[in-house]
Scaffold this motif. Structure first.
Motif, PDB file in Angstrom:
ATOM      1  N   MET A 141      47.425  40.605  38.672  1.00 47.67           N
ATOM      2  CA  MET A 141      45.993  40.833  38.455  1.00 47.67           C
ATOM      3  C   MET A 141      45.285  41.011  39.792  1.00 47.67           C
ATOM      4  N   HIS A 142      45.657  40.213  40.795  1.00 44.67           N
ATOM      5  CA  HIS A 142      45.065  40.362  42.130  1.00 44.67           C
ATOM      6  C   HIS A 142      45.388  41.744  42.692  1.00 44.67           C
ATOM      7  N   ASP A 143      46.629  42.185  42.473  1.00 39.60           N
ATOM      8  CA  ASP A 143      47.025  43.511  42.959  1.00 39.60           C
ATOM      9  C   ASP A 143      46.201  44.620  42.304  1.00 39.60           C
ATOM     10  N   TYR A 144      45.765  44.396  41.069  1.00 42.59           N
ATOM     11  CA  TYR A 144      44.884  45.342  40.371  1.00 42.59           C
ATOM     12  C   TYR A 144      43.425  45.168  40.775  1.00 42.59           C
ATOM     13  N   GLY A 145      43.126  44.160  41.587  1.00 43.65           N
ATOM     14  CA  GLY A 145      41.755  43.931  42.036  1.00 43.65           C
ATOM     15  C   GLY A 145      40.950  43.019  41.126  1.00 43.65           C
TER      16      GLY A 145
END
Length: 98
Positions: free
Chosen positions: A84-88
């Motif tokens: 989720m962090h990688d997706y922002g």
């Protein structure tokens, strides 16, 4: 398999049996940056959720400030949170309240 005696520390096997896996939750938080359509698309793409379910989760994030998006073992939820962090998206994990 050795059994612990009174006053001795339990063995690893006994600890695993005595402490069942506690489920963890992946929580996605609202933010002022990402569009609702983008959040829905992330839920559909990453988790494979049907559009209706992904939309319900996105609306919970938008209206309630957060939504529990997945539940499972801690390590799996940590992987999901990083994704989720990688997706922002803002995401955290927490132990399921007992």
């Amino acid at each position: 398999m050795g059994m612990s005696t009174p006053g001795s520390a339990p063995t690893i096997d006994e600890q695993l049996v005595a402490a069942p896996l506690v489920p963890w939750q992946l929580v996605v938080w609202d933010d002022p940056v990402n569009l609702m359509s983008y959040v829905t698309r992330v839920f559909r793409t990453y988790f494979g959720y049907p559009e209706e379910h992904a939309t319900r989760l996105m609306l919970a994030v938008h209206h309630d400030g957060h939504a529990i998006v997945a539940t499972g073992p801690r390590e799996t939820m940590e992987v999901h949170a990083q994704a989720m962090h990688d997706y922002g998206l803002l995401a955290t994990i927490r132990e399921v309240p007992q």
